[in-house]
Design a protein around this motif. Structure first.
Motif, PDB file in Angstrom:
ATOM      1  N   SER A  35      47.421 -22.322 -47.027  1.00 48.92           N
ATOM      2  CA  SER A  35      48.478 -21.368 -47.371  1.00 48.92           C
ATOM      3  C   SER A  35      49.610 -22.126 -48.062  1.00 48.92           C
ATOM      4  O   SER A  35      49.754 -23.334 -47.930  1.00 48.92           O
ATOM      5  N   LYS A  36      50.432 -21.398 -48.785  1.00 47.69           N
ATOM      6  CA  LYS A  36      51.491 -22.022 -49.588  1.00 47.69           C
ATOM      7  C   LYS A  36      52.604 -22.626 -48.738  1.00 47.69           C
ATOM      8  O   LYS A  36      53.378 -23.425 -49.218  1.00 47.69           O
ATOM      9  N   ASP A  37      52.688 -22.283 -47.438  1.00 54.48           N
ATOM     10  CA  ASP A  37      53.756 -22.805 -46.595  1.00 54.48           C
ATOM     11  C   ASP A  37      53.434 -24.182 -46.002  1.00 54.48           C
ATOM     12  O   ASP A  37      54.267 -24.767 -45.323  1.00 54.48           O
TER      13      ASP A  37
END
Length: 193
Positions: A35-37
Motif C-alpha cells: 500500500s502507498k502508506d
C-alpha cells in the motif's frame, strides 16, 4: 539448470526442471503490492555534514526495530504535551480553575509509571524534572522505587557490573571485571551480560 542423476546414472532433465521450479517458487515468490502508506527503511544520513539531532531523532521512524518504536513513543509524548498545553474551553474553565493541589488544570492527565530500578540510574533526574515542571500529573511506582530513591539520596551510585557467581571467575580471568570493583561495597549500577 540443475541436473539430477538417477540410479542408472542417466540425466533426468524433466525431474531437474521440476526441482528448479520448486526452488524458484520458494525463493523467488512474488510479492504482494504494498500500500502507498508503507515507508521504506532508511537511517540518518551522517555524510551531510554536522549532525542535526532533531532530524536524527526524526529518522528513527524509518530506521526499524526499536528505533521505530522509540520514534513512536516520542510522537505520543509530544501529542500528550501538546494536549496538556492547549487552553481549556470556556465551559471547562467555568467548572474548575485549579486542581485540588493548586496546580492548573489541563486537557489531559499524564501518568508516569516506572519500575524501581529506574530510580537508581540517571532517569531519576529526568523524573524529577518532569514532576517539577508539571509535565506529569501522577507518578505510579512500586515500594522499591521509594527504597531506591532513599538509597540514592543517602549516597551516590557508581557504574559497575553485577554478575552471576558462575561467571565471576571467568570475567576476572579475561579482565572484563575488576577485582577491586568486585570487592568494594559501593552501590553500583549493574550491567547484566
Amino acid at each position: 539448470m540443475i541436473l539430477v542423476v538417477s540410479a542408472t546414472f542417466h540425466v533426468d532433465i524433466e525431474m531437474a526442471d521440476s526441482y528448479v521450479e520448486k526452488a524458484r517458487g520458494a525463493v523467488l515468490a512474488t510479492s504482494d503490492i504494498l500500500s502507498k502508506d508503507k515507508q521504506e527503511v532508511a537511517g540518518y544520513e551522517f555524510s551531510l555534514g554536522s549532525v542535526d539531532y532533531s532530524a536524527l531523532l526524526a529518522s528513527y521512524r524509518t530506521t526499524g526495530f526499536q528505533a521505530t518504536n522509540f520514534s513512536l513513543v516520542i510522537d505520543s509524548i509530544n501529542e500528550m504535551l501538546a494536549c496538556k498545553g492547549a487552553p481549556l474551553t470556556p465551559e471547562a474553565l467555568e467548572k474548575i480553575s485549579t486542581s485540588s493541589d493548586g496546580r492548573d488544570v489541563s486537557n489531559c492527565t499524564i501518568f508516569l509509571g516506572y519500575t524501581s530500578n529506574l530510580i537508581s540510574c540517571g532517569l531519576r533526574e529526568i523524573f524529577c524534572f518532569l514532576a517539577k515542571h508539571n509535565m506529569v500529573d501522577c507518578i505510579v511506582t512500586s515500594a522499591g522505587g521509594v527504597e531506591e530513591d532513599l538509597m540514592k539520596c543517602l549516597a551516590p551510585h557508581y557504574m559497575g557490573m553485577c554478575v552471576v557467581c558462575l561467571f565471576v571467575v571467568f570475567l576476572l580471568l579475561f579482565g572484563a571485571l575488576s577485582a577491586d570493583l568486585l570487592l568494594c561495597v559501593h552501590r553500583r549500577i549493574r550491567v547484566i551480560w
